[in-house]
Scaffold this motif. Structure first.
Motif, PDB file in Angstrom:
ATOM      1  N   HIS A  65     -16.820   3.419  -4.933  1.00  0.00           N
ATOM      2  CA  HIS A  65     -15.436   2.948  -4.905  1.00  0.00           C
ATOM      3  C   HIS A  65     -15.345   1.414  -4.935  1.00  0.00           C
ATOM      4  O   HIS A  65     -14.456   0.841  -5.578  1.00  0.00           O
ATOM      5  N   HIS A  83     -13.299  -1.886  -7.238  1.00  0.00           N
ATOM      6  CA  HIS A  83     -12.461  -3.043  -6.884  1.00  0.00           C
ATOM      7  C   HIS A  83     -12.903  -4.291  -7.639  1.00  0.00           C
ATOM      8  O   HIS A  83     -12.083  -5.092  -8.075  1.00  0.00           O
ATOM      9  N   SER A 121     -10.603  -4.274   1.774  1.00  0.00           N
ATOM     10  CA  SER A 121      -9.805  -3.052   1.635  1.00  0.00           C
ATOM     11  C   SER A 121      -9.542  -2.477   3.013  1.00  0.00           C
ATOM     12  O   SER A 121      -9.759  -3.130   4.039  1.00  0.00           O
ATOM     13  N   GLY A 122      -9.079  -1.221   3.042  1.00  0.00           N
ATOM     14  CA  GLY A 122      -8.781  -0.590   4.319  1.00  0.00           C
ATOM     15  C   GLY A 122     -10.021  -0.346   5.156  1.00  0.00           C
ATOM     16  O   GLY A 122      -9.952  -0.290   6.382  1.00  0.00           O
ATOM     17  N   GLY A 146      -8.257  -4.830   6.155  1.00  0.00           N
ATOM     18  CA  GLY A 146      -7.090  -3.954   5.940  1.00  0.00           C
ATOM     19  C   GLY A 146      -6.784  -3.131   7.179  1.00  0.00           C
ATOM     20  O   GLY A 146      -5.613  -2.960   7.560  1.00  0.00           O
ATOM     21  N   ASP A 191      -3.432  -3.082   9.369  1.00  0.00           N
ATOM     22  CA  ASP A 191      -2.710  -1.834   9.656  1.00  0.00           C
ATOM     23  C   ASP A 191      -2.500  -1.650  11.158  1.00  0.00           C
ATOM     24  O   ASP A 191      -1.430  -1.242  11.608  1.00  0.00           O
ATOM     25  N   GLY A 228      -0.140  -2.973   6.105  1.00  0.00           N
ATOM     26  CA  GLY A 228      -0.496  -4.253   5.472  1.00  0.00           C
ATOM     27  C   GLY A 228       0.660  -4.898   4.726  1.00  0.00           C
ATOM     28  O   GLY A 228       1.028  -6.054   5.002  1.00  0.00           O
ATOM     29  N   ASP A 280       2.748  -8.303   5.762  1.00  0.00           N
ATOM     30  CA  ASP A 280       2.857  -9.390   4.774  1.00  0.00           C
ATOM     31  C   ASP A 280       4.323  -9.845   4.663  1.00  0.00           C
ATOM     32  O   ASP A 280       4.633 -11.037   4.774  1.00  0.00           O
ATOM     33  N   GLY A 333      -7.399  -3.787  -1.740  1.00  0.00           N
ATOM     34  CA  GLY A 333      -5.996  -3.700  -1.316  1.00  0.00           C
ATOM     35  C   GLY A 333      -5.480  -4.941  -0.626  1.00  0.00           C
ATOM     36  O   GLY A 333      -4.349  -5.382  -0.880  1.00  0.00           O
ATOM     37  N   VAL A 334      -6.292  -5.541   0.242  1.00  0.00           N
ATOM     38  CA  VAL A 334      -5.839  -6.710   1.005  1.00  0.00           C
ATOM     39  C   VAL A 334      -5.661  -7.932   0.095  1.00  0.00           C
ATOM     40  O   VAL A 334      -4.943  -8.879   0.437  1.00  0.00           O
ATOM     41  N   ALA A 389      -3.881  -8.049  -2.213  1.00  0.00           N
ATOM     42  CA  ALA A 389      -2.459  -8.091  -2.579  1.00  0.00           C
ATOM     43  C   ALA A 389      -1.699  -9.018  -1.627  1.00  0.00           C
ATOM     44  O   ALA A 389      -0.534  -9.346  -1.874  1.00  0.00           O
ATOM     45  N   ASN A 390      -2.347  -9.432  -0.551  1.00  0.00           N
ATOM     46  CA  ASN A 390      -1.669 -10.252   0.467  1.00  0.00           C
ATOM     47  C   ASN A 390      -1.261 -11.630  -0.066  1.00  0.00           C
ATOM     48  O   ASN A 390      -2.080 -12.362  -0.637  1.00  0.00           O
ATOM     49  N   THR A 407      -4.757  -2.619  -5.191  1.00  0.00           N
ATOM     50  CA  THR A 407      -4.775  -1.386  -4.402  1.00  0.00           C
ATOM     51  C   THR A 407      -5.388  -0.271  -5.255  1.00  0.00           C
ATOM     52  O   THR A 407      -5.458  -0.375  -6.480  1.00  0.00           O
ATOM     53  N   ASP A 408      -5.838   0.788  -4.572  1.00  0.00           N
ATOM     54  CA  ASP A 408      -6.618   1.833  -5.240  1.00  0.00           C
ATOM     55  C   ASP A 408      -5.936   2.393  -6.483  1.00  0.00           C
ATOM     56  O   ASP A 408      -4.743   2.694  -6.473  1.00  0.00           O
TER      57      ASP A 408
HETATM   58  O1  KG4 Z   1      -8.278  -0.832  -1.485  1.00  0.00           O
HETATM   59  P1  KG4 Z   1      -7.162  -0.132  -0.818  1.00  0.00           P
HETATM   60  O2  KG4 Z   1      -5.928   0.184  -1.631  1.00  0.00           O
HETATM   61  O3  KG4 Z   1      -7.653   1.220  -0.179  1.00  0.00           O
HETATM   62  C1  KG4 Z   1      -8.937   1.292   0.402  1.00  0.00           C
HETATM   63  O4  KG4 Z   1      -9.913   1.372  -0.354  1.00  0.00           O
HETATM   64  O5  KG4 Z   1      -8.955   1.214   1.653  1.00  0.00           O
HETATM   65  O6  KG4 Z   1      -6.743  -1.008   0.456  1.00  0.00           O
HETATM   66  C2  KG4 Z   1      -5.785  -0.559   1.353  1.00  0.00           C
HETATM   67  C3  KG4 Z   1      -5.603  -1.613   2.425  1.00  0.00           C
HETATM   68  C4  KG4 Z   1      -4.726  -1.115   3.563  1.00  0.00           C
HETATM   69  O7  KG4 Z   1      -5.344  -1.416   4.790  1.00  0.00           O
HETATM   70  C5  KG4 Z   1      -3.449  -1.913   3.357  1.00  0.00           C
HETATM   71  O8  KG4 Z   1      -2.739  -2.145   4.557  1.00  0.00           O
HETATM   72  C6  KG4 Z   1      -3.978  -3.196   2.774  1.00  0.00           C
HETATM   73  O9  KG4 Z   1      -4.976  -2.777   1.883  1.00  0.00           O
HETATM   74  N1  KG4 Z   1      -2.950  -3.956   2.066  1.00  0.00           N
HETATM   75  C7  KG4 Z   1      -2.494  -5.181   2.466  1.00  0.00           C
HETATM   76  C8  KG4 Z   1      -1.483  -5.555   1.548  1.00  0.00           C
HETATM   77  N2  KG4 Z   1      -1.349  -4.549   0.634  1.00  0.00           N
HETATM   78  C9  KG4 Z   1      -2.260  -3.586   0.959  1.00  0.00           C
HETATM   79  N3  KG4 Z   1      -2.871  -5.955   3.492  1.00  0.00           N
HETATM   80  C10 KG4 Z   1      -2.238  -7.140   3.638  1.00  0.00           C
HETATM   81  N4  KG4 Z   1      -1.239  -7.563   2.818  1.00  0.00           N
HETATM   82  C11 KG4 Z   1      -0.839  -6.813   1.772  1.00  0.00           C
HETATM   83  N5  KG4 Z   1       0.135  -7.239   0.955  1.00  0.00           N
END
Ligand code: KG4
Ligand code: ZN
Length: 309
Positions: free
Chosen positions: A94, A98, A119-120, A146, A150, A163, A167, A251-252, A254-255, A281-282
Motif C-alpha cells: 500500500h 502513496h 497516513s493513518g 494521521g 484523528d 484529520g 485541518d 492522506g496526511v 492533504a493537510n 488519500t487512498d
Molecule cells: O492514506 P490514507 O488515506 O489512509 C491510510 O492509508 O491510512 O490516510 C488517512 C489519514 C487519516 O488519519 C486522516 O485523518 C488523514 O489521513 N488526513 C488528514 C487530512 N486528510 C486526511 N490529516 C490532516 N489533515 C488533512 N487535511
C-alpha cells in the motif's frame, strides 16, 4: 491506468457514512462493504475508462499493510478476476502506492527520490533509489501522524473523519495562544503519543473554559507540532546527502499547513512533489501505478527490517 502514468478512471466509494456513527472505522463493516461494493465499482471503472477486460494487460491489488478483512476481499477479487480473465496479477504494498501517486502527478518524476509518507497508520521517511525499491530510514515509535490527528480531533469533539475536520478548525485558530510541545527524538524517528497526552491534559486543565476559540487554537497548535516534527526530520534527511526529488504523500499530505510548510522547508534544495488531495488519500490509481512500475520489477532483495517489502 495506461502506461503507468495516465489515469483512465479512478472511482472511489467512501465509507465515511458507514463508520461515522461509530466515530471510527469498524473493521468488520469495512470488509463487508468492500465485498458488496467492489463488483459495481469495477464495472464503473471499466465503463468510465472505456475499456473491456480483454484490453487489460495487468491487474494490481494491495496485499498489505491494512485491515486484514479488507485486504482479503481485495486479494480474493483480484485473484478471481485474474483467473476469469486469464490476466497476470501483481500484489503491491500500500505504501508504494502513496509514493506512486506522485508519479501520476508529475509524468517526468523518476527515482532516486526521498519520500515522506504520512497516513493513518504510517509516518515513514523512505529512500527510493529505483523503481520497486524502498529503504525506510525513519518511522514512528508510536502513533502515526494521521492517527494522532484523528485522536486529537476526537478529543476536540470533531468526530470522524478527524484529520480533515482538524485541518478546517485549525485554520480559524492561532497556535501561539495554546502552544503545545513539538516532539523531537534523536535521529529520524517520530513520536506523537506524548503530544497527544499534552493535548489531553491541556483540555482537562481548561475544563469548561475550553470554548470554541480555545479549541480552534489547540487544533492549530497540535497541527503545528505534528507538521513541524515531520518536517524537522525531512529536513535532517535532506541534509544528509544530495537528493534532487522529494515526495510528500499519503492522506496526511492533504493537510493545508503541511503542504505550505513542506514547500518552504524543501525550498530550492530539491524539487518537491505533493499529489493533489484526491491522490493523497487512498485511491486505486496509485495502486495500479505501483503495480505497473514496481510489481513487475525484480527489485534487489532488501533487508526486511528496512520495511516496505
Ligand atoms: O492514506 P490514507 O488515506 O489512509 C491510510 O492509508 O491510512 O490516510 C488517512 C489519514 C487519516 O488519519 C486522516 O485523518 C488523514 O489521513 N488526513 C488528514 C487530512 N486528510 C486526511 N490529516 C490532516 N489533515 C488533512 N487535511
Ligand atoms: Zn493510505
Amino acid at each position: 491506468m495506461e502506461g503507468g502514468r495516465r489515469v483512465l478512471s479512478n472511482v472511489i466509494h467512501s465509507q465515511v457514512d458507514l463508520h461515522q456513527e461509530f466515530g471510527g472505522v469498524v473493521p468488520e463493516l469495512a470488509a463487508r462493504d468492500h465485498l458488496e461494493r467492489l463488483p459495481h465499482l469495477l464495472d464503473l471503472a471499466l465503463e468510465k475508462a472505456g475499456v473491456q477486460p480483454s484490453d487489460i494487460d495487468l491487474l494490481a491489488v494491495t496485499r498489505g499493510p491494512g485491515l486484514v478483512g479488507c485486504l482479503l476481499v481485495g486479494v480474493g477479487v483480484g485473484e478471481g478476476l485474474a483467473t476469469a480473465w486469464a490476466k497476470p496479477l501483481t500484489g503491491v504494498n500500500h505504501l508504494w502506492g502513496h509514493i506512486y501517486a506522485a508519479m501520476l502527478t508529475r509524468p517526468d518524476l523518476e527515482p532516486p527520490l526521498l519520500g515522506l509518507v504520512v497516513s493513518g497508520a504510517h509516518s515513514d521517511l523512505v529512500r527510493m533509489p529505483q523503481h520497486g525499491r524502498f529503504e525506510v530510514i525513519g518511522r514512528t515509535r508510536d502513533d502515526a501522524a494521521g492517527e494522532a490527528f484523528d485522536k486529537a480531533a476526537r478529543m476536540l469533539g470533531l468526530g470522524y473523519p478527524g484529520g480533515p475536520a482538524l485541518d478546517r478548525l485549525a485554520r480559524t485558530g492561532d497556535a501561539r495562544r495554546q502552544p503545545l510541545p513539538k516532539p523531537s527524538l534523536p535521529g529520524l524517528e517520530f513520536s506523537f503519543s506524548g503530544l497527544k497526552t499534552a493535548l489531553l491534559y491541556r483540555l482537562r486543565d481548561l475544563g469548561a473554559d475550553a470554548g470554541a476559540q480555545e479549541k480552534a487554537d489547540l487544533a492549530a497548535a497540535f497541527e503545528r507540532s505534528v507538521v513541524e516534527s515531520l518536517l524537522e526530520k525531512l529536513d535532517e534527511a535532506l541534509s544528509k546527502g544530495p537528493v534532487s526529488e522529494v515526495v510528500v504523500a499519503g492522506g496526511v499530505a492533504a493537510n493545508t499547513l503541511l503542504r505550505r510548510r513542506a514547500a518552504e522547508v524543501v525550498a530550492d534544495r530539491a524539487r518537491l512533489t505533493m499529489p493533489p488531495l484526491e491522490l493523497c488519500t487512498d485511491n486505486a490509481a496509485m495502486i495500479a501505478a505501483a503495480g505497473f512500475f514496481a510489481g513487475t520489477q525484480q527489485a534487489p532483495t532488501v533487508d526486511p527490517s528496512l520495511g516496505w517489502d
